[in-house]
Design a protein around this motif. Structure first.
Motif, PDB file in Angstrom:
ATOM      1  N   LEU A 505       0.633  -1.208   0.214  1.00 41.33           N
ATOM      2  CA  LEU A 505      -0.128   0.019  -0.038  1.00 41.33           C
ATOM      3  C   LEU A 505       0.830   1.453  -0.029  1.00 41.33           C
ATOM      4  O   LEU A 505       0.625   2.059  -0.613  1.00 41.33           O
ATOM      5  CB  LEU A 505      -1.130   0.333   1.160  1.00 41.33           C
ATOM      6  CG  LEU A 505      -1.888   1.510   1.414  1.00 41.33           C
ATOM      7  CD1 LEU A 505      -3.313   0.724   1.739  1.00 41.33           C
ATOM      8  CD2 LEU A 505      -1.683   2.209   2.018  1.00 41.33           C
ATOM      9  N   ALA A 506       1.920   1.556   0.319  1.00 42.45           N
ATOM     10  CA  ALA A 506       2.774   2.979   0.561  1.00 42.45           C
ATOM     11  C   ALA A 506       3.817   2.861   0.500  1.00 42.45           C
ATOM     12  O   ALA A 506       4.824   3.910   0.259  1.00 42.45           O
ATOM     13  CB  ALA A 506       2.699   2.838   2.370  1.00 42.45           C
ATOM     14  N   LYS A 507       4.189   1.812  -0.547  1.00 42.81           N
ATOM     15  CA  LYS A 507       6.011   1.374  -0.682  1.00 42.81           C
ATOM     16  C   LYS A 507       6.198   3.268  -1.969  1.00 42.81           C
ATOM     17  O   LYS A 507       4.813   2.557  -2.987  1.00 42.81           O
ATOM     18  CB  LYS A 507       5.662   0.716  -2.183  1.00 42.81           C
ATOM     19  CG  LYS A 507       7.515   0.163  -2.044  1.00 42.81           C
ATOM     20  CD  LYS A 507       7.691  -1.323  -2.643  1.00 42.81           C
ATOM     21  CE  LYS A 507       6.615  -1.878  -3.219  1.00 42.81           C
ATOM     22  NZ  LYS A 507       7.500  -3.394  -3.682  1.00 42.81           N
ATOM     23  N   VAL A 508       6.964   3.727  -1.567  1.00 43.15           N
ATOM     24  CA  VAL A 508       6.800   5.091  -3.133  1.00 43.15           C
ATOM     25  C   VAL A 508       8.484   4.740  -3.663  1.00 43.15           C
ATOM     26  O   VAL A 508       9.122   4.827  -2.503  1.00 43.15           O
ATOM     27  CB  VAL A 508       7.259   6.096  -2.308  1.00 43.15           C
ATOM     28  CG1 VAL A 508       7.068   7.361  -3.163  1.00 43.15           C
ATOM     29  CG2 VAL A 508       5.741   6.416  -1.537  1.00 43.15           C
ATOM     30  N   PHE A 509       8.752   4.006  -4.798  1.00 44.79           N
ATOM     31  CA  PHE A 509      10.195   4.247  -5.341  1.00 44.79           C
ATOM     32  C   PHE A 509      10.024   4.362  -6.922  1.00 44.79           C
ATOM     33  O   PHE A 509       8.970   4.185  -7.819  1.00 44.79           O
ATOM     34  CB  PHE A 509      10.851   2.746  -5.230  1.00 44.79           C
ATOM     35  CG  PHE A 509      10.363   1.355  -5.651  1.00 44.79           C
ATOM     36  CD1 PHE A 509      11.279   1.141  -6.513  1.00 44.79           C
ATOM     37  CD2 PHE A 509       9.185   1.562  -5.312  1.00 44.79           C
ATOM     38  CE1 PHE A 509      10.336  -0.021  -6.730  1.00 44.79           C
ATOM     39  CE2 PHE A 509       8.311   0.271  -5.487  1.00 44.79           C
ATOM     40  CZ  PHE A 509       9.029  -0.441  -6.736  1.00 44.79           C
ATOM     41  N   GLU A 510      11.259   4.550  -7.610  1.00 41.77           N
ATOM     42  CA  GLU A 510      11.602   4.909  -9.162  1.00 41.77           C
ATOM     43  C   GLU A 510      11.727   2.900  -9.299  1.00 41.77           C
ATOM     44  O   GLU A 510      12.304   2.822  -8.932  1.00 41.77           O
ATOM     45  CB  GLU A 510      12.100   5.693  -9.263  1.00 41.77           C
ATOM     46  CG  GLU A 510      12.340   6.091 -10.818  1.00 41.77           C
ATOM     47  CD  GLU A 510      13.648   6.824 -11.450  1.00 41.77           C
ATOM     48  OE1 GLU A 510      14.267   7.058 -12.206  1.00 41.77           O
ATOM     49  OE2 GLU A 510      13.979   7.267 -10.111  1.00 41.77           O
ATOM     50  N   SER A 511      11.038   3.276 -10.164  1.00 46.64           N
ATOM     51  CA  SER A 511      11.372   0.891 -10.360  1.00 46.64           C
ATOM     52  C   SER A 511      11.343   1.275 -12.062  1.00 46.64           C
ATOM     53  O   SER A 511      10.871   2.318 -12.702  1.00 46.64           O
ATOM     54  CB  SER A 511      10.539   0.491 -10.168  1.00 46.64           C
ATOM     55  OG  SER A 511       9.211   0.967 -10.822  1.00 46.64           O
TER      56      SER A 511
END
Length: 736
Positions: A505-511
């Motif tokens: 739900l809360a993961k934030v990253f550039e992939s």
């Protein structure tokens, strides 16, 4: 493939053939194996769900390099690997956060277990594991969230009380060497017991070298699985160097340390207190598959590794029996786990290494009661788990050692809490004692999640909070028919759920190398499954056993990563360029079906033959309404072997095998790691293996084996590292 079809057919047809040979009056009863599938000990004959048990003898015979290998060598569990220091079990097409790992009654799953591949199972020391119970299919009624595909419950050895009243001590020393792994493992455990107090102390150390793959390589697949070159530093400068032996998978080596301390106190009969302390840590563990990634034809990463994986567990359990009119058994306990995991990566000829570190504390409790009355058994309980996560990140210059910040954390950099609480009731009714038994149960669960973002400037998020509250229900009902002492027929239906965790739900990253930006989605709902099992087990003539289980699962609200909008925009300006926005969403509806079957034969005393096989098929409905292969679905796999026992020796020859996983059966968007397979998909393979056990008196035990005798090169589906080539294993046990 024809070979596998023949094996499969032989398993299915062996039951009817053996039935014609068996005389009805010579059938022997099914073996009474005690399991804890319902938390309290239960005869497996009275459990409707499919349960497999690795007994102490099975574990003692295994020469696996870690706990993931122990599961794989059983032939009953598929295990994925991205690196040598890994092992991600798959049950009925579910993996990672969609199956539940339990050690000594304590949930290992926490708020950052991801849906991809996990290596947490290797933090359990296989040298101190006493028994493994594998419960297939949803088990959320008893254990709550995450048990969609099933449960793997590892039970470590317990200190034993003295039966004579005099204090005793027992010491077990073991050493293991394996050639393909370059492994040296040492283990010692000491048990001491009196009439009221008993102790067990255990320590293991493993040193693994770079894994050597098989040399019997198929020319049709070119350099697949070979390691022709690697990046190393020469005079402080990253340089691509030729690998002298392309079968050696350079930079896969690691070390591991495991400690355990148990104390059991029995102040009076029927009352036992147990303190369980476990600690596991490792060296840095190279992420081997990433170290083979290429960009523009060149190796991409100079460094990509997991930092030391630390797992600390402290648990207390109280067991009581014969407590009066309200319950016959009581189990109560509390536990605390502290886990640290980290990821470090540095691109080729880039002096900056990125560090992302997660520290998570997990406190838990449970109270379970059982009452037996006539033909009824009722188990009830309440439990809770409380997760507290701190996520940090920084950059480091590998030459100067200078630290820099401004690197986005993997998870929100503020408060991260997740709470699970639930209550359940599980009922067993012997409708017709010895003939017809009903298992049924119900659970209600409450899950809350709160995450906060302190610094939103890096990704320019328009919000600072992500939170969720979920109330979920699960149930099971199973009917067991025992027409005679040698036969068991079962029909079981059960539901499972998995509440979205912080990783979902809360993961934030550039992939994906900056091609998309993952953002939170607080509207996620729990994933749910509905499963149906139909099983049969039968002994014939006192020398043959056949069992088979067919299963069908409906998977709803499956969480998948897909295009999303943020403030009504499908792309946002990030790092100077417009970047597509994606988020986890409840989009997929899937179905999974399959068959598990096994045969055991003992035509003469001391000679045994066995075979087990598993087939799984999974599809979900894509955006255009077409059926798309699910990820994590293993190919056909199994094990066939023959054992011979005579006096002081045990000999075994066996084959492990996997069928083809064709490219058309890969999930194009999920975690199947198509890039680490040949263009046609992952080829079928088999290995021939031989092992032996020599008991030299009551104190000495020597095990020797040759695995993958033909030195075949092969790789497990979805894995990023090739499996071991010809492997000579030697293990020595001394008991004092």
């Amino acid at each position: 493939m024809l070979k596998h079809k023949l094996i499969f057919c032989s398993l299915l047809w062996s039951g009817p053939v053996l039935a014609q040979k068996a005389a009805p009056d010579t059938a022997r009863p099914l073996r009474e194996v005690i399991v804890t599938a319902n938390k309290f000990e239960e005869n497996r004959r009275h459990v409707a769900a499919k349960v497999e048990v690795l007994q102490p003898d099975d574990i003692a015979r295994s020469l696996s390099n870690n706990t993931g290998g122990l599961l794989e060598q059983s032939g009953k569990v598929f295990v994925q690997r991205s690196q040598l220091g890994g092992g991600s079990p798959v049950l009925r097409g579910f993996e990672a956060s969609r199956i539940l790992l339990v050690v000594d009654g304590v949930r290992m799953n926490n708020a950052i277990y991801r849906t991809g591949h996990l290596q947490n199972v290797i933090t359990i020391d296989d040298d101190i594991v006493d028994k493994v119970e594998i419960l297939f299919g949803p088990a959320s009624t008893i254990y709550g969230s995450d048990a969609l595909g099933g449960i793997i419950h590892f039970q470590t050895r317990k200190p034993a009380f003295s039966e004579t009243g005099r204090v005793y001590t027992k010491t077990n020393i073991a050493a293991r060497y394996s050639s393909a792994y370059g492994e040296y493992t040492g283990h010692v455990d000491v048990m001491a017991g009196g009439k009221r107090l008993a102790s067990l102390t255990s320590f293991s150390y493993s040193n693994f070298g770079d894994l050597r793959a098989g040399s019997n390589h198929r020319d049709a697949y070119g350099d697949f699985g070979k390691r022709p070159a690697c990046i190393t530093q020469v005079n402080g400068i990253d340089s691509v160097m030729r690998n002298a032996d392309d079968r050696v998978q350079r930079f896969s080596a690691y070390k591991q340390y495991d400690l355990l301390q148990k104390l059991r106190w029995q102040p009076k009969a029927g009352h036992i207190h147990e303190l369980n302390l476990q600690y596991s840590t490792s060296s840095d563990i190279p992420r081997y598959d990433r170290l083979t990634d290429r960009r523009n034809g060149q190796l991409r990463w100079a460094e990509w590794y997991y930092g030391p994986q630390d797992r600390l567990l402290a648990s207390y359990t109280y067991n009581a029996q014969r407590q009066g009119r309200f319950f016959d058994r009581l189990m109560a306990g509390a536990s605390y786990q502290q886990i640290e995991e980290s990821r470090m990566q540095r691109a080729y000829r880039n002096d900056t290494r990125e560090h992302r570190i997660e520290n998570i504390g997990v406190a838990a409790f449970h109270v379970d009661l059982r009452k037996s009355s006539g033909r009824h058994e009722l188990s009830t309980g309440v439990d809770g788990q409380f997760n507290f996560l701190q996520s940090t990140a920084f950059r480091m210059n590998v030459k100067s050692g200078a630290k820099g910040y401004g690197l986005g954390t993997r998870y929100p950099d503020g408060r991260n809490n997740m709470y699970y609480t639930g209550a359940y009731a599980q009922h067993l009714w012997k409708i017709v004692p010895g003939k017809l038994i009903l298992n049924d149960g119900l659970r209600v669960n409450y899950v809350s999640l709160e995450s906060s973002f302190r610094d939103t400037a890096i990704l320019h998020l328009p919000f600072t909070e992500a939170s969720q509250r979920n109330v979920t229900f699960s149930a099971n009902a199973g009917l067991i028919y025992l027409p005679d002492d040698a036969t068991k027929l079962t029909f079981n239906t059960s539901t499972g759920f998995r509440a979205p965790n912080i990783d979902d739900l809360a993961k934030v990253f550039e992939s994906a190398g900056g091609t998309q930006l993952v953002v939170p989605n607080p509207s996620l709902r729990p994933e749910q499954t509905l499963n149906f099992d139909l099983g049969v087990s039968r002994h014939f003539g006192g020398w043959a056993t056949v069992d088979a289980t067919a299963f069908y699962s409906l998977f709803r609200n499956a969480i998948v990563l897909d295009r999303f909008t943020l403030n009504g925009e499908s792309e946002i300006l990030y790092d100077g360029k417009m970047t597509p926005v994606v988020a986890n969403q409840n989009k997929a509806s899937a179905s999974i079906r399959g068959l598990q079957a096994g045969v055991e034969l003992e035509p003469v005393e001391g000679l045994a033959l066995n075979s087990t096989i598993t087939y799984t098929h999974g599809r979900y409905k894509g955006k255009d309404g077409k059926q798309v292969p699910m990820d994590h679905i293993p190919p056909l796999f199994g094990k066939t072997g023959v054992q011979y026992r005579y006096r002081f020796m045990e000999l075994e020859a066996y084959a492990l095998y996997n069928g083809w996983k064709r490219l058309k059966d890969y999930n194009p968007y999920g975690e199947d790691n198509q890039q680490y397979a040949p263009a046609e998909g992952m080829p079928a393979w088999y290995t021939l293996n031989f092992s032996s056990v020599w008991k030299l008196g009551s104190r000495f035990r020597v095990q020797a084996a040759v695995e993958n005798i033909l030195d075949r090169h092969y790789r497990l589906f979805s894995s990023g590292i090739s499996s071991a080539g010809r492997n000579v294993v030697l293990k020595v046990n001394v008991r004092i």
